[in-house]
Design a protein around this motif. Sequence first.
Motif, PDB file in Angstrom:
ATOM      1  N   ILE A   3     104.839 -25.244  72.440  1.00 44.24           N
ATOM      2  CA  ILE A   3     104.435 -26.338  71.551  1.00 44.24           C
ATOM      3  C   ILE A   3     102.935 -26.552  71.686  1.00 44.24           C
ATOM      4  CG2 ILE A   3     104.729 -28.785  71.002  1.00 44.24           C
ATOM      5  CD1 ILE A   3     107.560 -28.614  72.085  1.00 44.24           C
ATOM      6  N   THR A   4     102.234 -26.571  70.564  1.00 48.20           N
ATOM      7  CA  THR A   4     100.781 -26.703  70.595  1.00 48.20           C
ATOM      8  C   THR A   4     100.298 -27.781  69.643  1.00 48.20           C
ATOM      9  OG1 THR A   4      98.696 -25.565  70.102  1.00 48.20           O
ATOM     10  CG2 THR A   4     100.650 -24.754  68.966  1.00 48.20           C
ATOM     11  N   LEU A   5      99.334 -28.573  70.117  1.00 45.70           N
ATOM     12  CA  LEU A   5      98.725 -29.598  69.277  1.00 45.70           C
ATOM     13  C   LEU A   5      97.804 -28.958  68.235  1.00 45.70           C
ATOM     14  CD1 LEU A   5      98.162 -32.631  68.723  1.00 45.70           C
ATOM     15  CD2 LEU A   5      96.363 -32.505  70.447  1.00 45.70           C
ATOM     16  N   ASN A   6      97.106 -27.910  68.631  1.00 39.50           N
ATOM     17  CA  ASN A   6      96.193 -27.212  67.728  1.00 39.50           C
ATOM     18  C   ASN A   6      96.895 -26.038  67.048  1.00 39.50           C
ATOM     19  OD1 ASN A   6      93.835 -28.808  68.387  1.00 39.50           O
ATOM     20  ND2 ASN A   6      93.886 -27.800  70.384  1.00 39.50           N
ATOM     21  N   GLU A   7      96.409 -25.657  65.909  1.00 40.72           N
ATOM     22  CA  GLU A   7      97.015 -24.556  65.174  1.00 40.72           C
ATOM     23  C   GLU A   7      96.917 -23.250  65.964  1.00 40.72           C
ATOM     24  OE1 GLU A   7      98.658 -24.091  62.205  1.00 40.72           O
ATOM     25  OE2 GLU A   7      98.877 -26.275  62.293  1.00 40.72           O
ATOM     26  N   PRO A   8      98.007 -22.488  66.041  1.00 44.60           N
ATOM     27  CA  PRO A   8      97.972 -21.224  66.773  1.00 44.60           C
ATOM     28  C   PRO A   8      97.170 -20.170  66.012  1.00 44.60           C
ATOM     29  CG  PRO A   8     100.080 -21.478  65.679  1.00 44.60           C
ATOM     30  CD  PRO A   8      99.338 -22.770  65.473  1.00 44.60           C
ATOM     31  N   THR A   9      96.587 -19.261  66.740  1.00 39.24           N
ATOM     32  CA  THR A   9      95.822 -18.181  66.119  1.00 39.24           C
ATOM     33  C   THR A   9      96.755 -17.072  65.642  1.00 39.24           C
ATOM     34  OG1 THR A   9      95.555 -16.957  68.187  1.00 39.24           O
ATOM     35  CG2 THR A   9      93.921 -18.667  67.694  1.00 39.24           C
ATOM     36  N   LYS A  10      96.212 -16.188  64.832  1.00 40.94           N
ATOM     37  CA  LYS A  10      96.979 -15.041  64.348  1.00 40.94           C
ATOM     38  C   LYS A  10      97.409 -14.161  65.519  1.00 40.94           C
ATOM     39  CE  LYS A  10      96.635 -11.091  61.188  1.00 40.94           C
ATOM     40  NZ  LYS A  10      95.745 -10.368  60.214  1.00 40.94           N
ATOM     41  N   ASP A  11      96.508 -13.978  66.500  1.00 43.14           N
ATOM     42  CA  ASP A  11      96.845 -13.166  67.674  1.00 43.14           C
ATOM     43  C   ASP A  11      97.977 -13.791  68.479  1.00 43.14           C
ATOM     44  OD1 ASP A  11      94.945 -11.314  67.022  1.00 43.14           O
ATOM     45  OD2 ASP A  11      93.418 -12.071  68.429  1.00 43.14           O
ATOM     46  N   MET A  12      98.015 -15.125  68.545  1.00 42.09           N
ATOM     47  CA  MET A  12      99.106 -15.794  69.260  1.00 42.09           C
ATOM     48  C   MET A  12     100.447 -15.508  68.593  1.00 42.09           C
ATOM     49  SD  MET A  12      97.397 -19.534  70.080  1.00 42.09           S
ATOM     50  CE  MET A  12      98.934 -20.232  70.692  1.00 42.09           C
ATOM     51  N   ARG A  13     100.478 -15.606  67.277  1.00 38.01           N
ATOM     52  CA  ARG A  13     101.732 -15.348  66.549  1.00 38.01           C
ATOM     53  C   ARG A  13     102.148 -13.881  66.709  1.00 38.01           C
ATOM     54  NH1 ARG A  13     103.360 -19.684  63.944  1.00 38.01           N
ATOM     55  NH2 ARG A  13     101.866 -21.233  63.170  1.00 38.01           N
TER      56      ARG A  13
END
Length: 487
Positions: free
Chosen positions: A420-430
Amino acid sequence: MSKNQLFYGDNLDIMRKSIPNECIDLCYIDPPFNSKRDYNQIYNNIGAEDKAQATAFVDTWEWNSRAEAEYSEICLNQGGVFDKSVSDLIMGFCQILGKGSLMSYLVSMALRVNEIHRVLKPTGSFYLHCDPTVGHYLKVVLDAVFCKSGGKFVNEIIWHYRRWTGKAKRLQRMHDTIFFYTKSAEYTFNEPYTSYTDKSLKRKQNYHTRVKGDDVFITSVDEKGVRDNDVWQIALLNSQSKERLGYPTQKPEALLERIIKMSSNEGDLVFDAFCGCGTTVAVAEKLNRRWIGIDITYQSISLIEKRLSEAYGAAVTDNIEVSGIPKDLDSAKALSLKKDDRLRKEFEKWAILTYSNNKAMINIKKGKDYGIDGTVRILESPNKYRDVLFSVKSGKVGSALIRDFRGVIERENAAAGVFITLNEPTKDMRSEAAQAGLYSNEFTKFDKIKIVTIQQILDGERIKIALATDVVKKAEQADDDALQFTF
């Protein structure tokens, strides 16, 4: 007040901002006290043993900048809200006890008792639940706040119970103390009676006759029973009780029912500033009283909502206004940035419990948690369970955190994880999460690592994994061995 109110946050702030003067008919509180247990503990300021034990709960009761500010507020009578006797008492305590954990606790309680006195109606009653370890200090605080302002000390109620206490070089401790005060000499009091026992019925006569000198006094026996006394024999909740919710300091409903019936009437407003698992508000609901509850932990708020809906039906929540819960991204960010030590994990708790429909277990271990902030349990096969882990981040995130979380999942032999993240995940994270693949068993299939944003939670997204069992026991569970599934 059209709806019952449940507040999430610091009760001192909430009382000052949201509860007007002289609106409460009855207030009961069961605050933390010096129980020497591993929850809600307060410790004395002396001795190596106390110093070592205090680290278990230093988050709440330590002398820090917040305690210093609160102490100054009372001593300087900021806002003109304290009687001189209260400030003199607190300064006297400080001279004797010094500035330590116990003094921090007493300052905190003096502030809150003073606010409770403000919000009580002139005919209102106040019950403070404690045990012998700090009761003597709290009694003096209550005298300073109530009795110096026209109030009245009514009773010291002893709640006597039986339990296994183990062996120690002392008598077994088998009671709590409840101090009963009123704001004035005029207050609601519905005198309680205990039914006649078989033994007392045999002794009972239609009339009592007393002779004094040449005069004869004849008094009829009260048919209601025997007037109640200040020692209450009420059993503790045992492990098999249907009331039991797994909350460590939960009190039996019978105790609160006696207090609420005695000091309020239907339609009156009942207040609990430390409402915990919600016994006070649940009993107030049952007895047709209006109510206000406050607690500083989101776990308690979620548990109370669950308890009430299961006990009285889902419609009961339509008449409850919940305040303090994040409703948008700005308020979620504000919760994540709380500096108060008591609230530093509340953002994680709120995110996990909300996303899991209040079915997750929060990781409350001290020290390094290896990124595990909570878990839910799934049924992998008959009689075999696996954990799904939660990790919550409110700061900067990147793909390295996903790789680390994947390693934790494998090390713990968990089925999967929710990041769970408050900030938007990056493309690399996904991309990193997708590489972990899928988990499947005969019951369900889902992502090995699922990334969920706080905005998605605020928009209503909830866990869709089939969960093996409710972590919080149902208030009225028909079958303790039954498995509950959520899809």
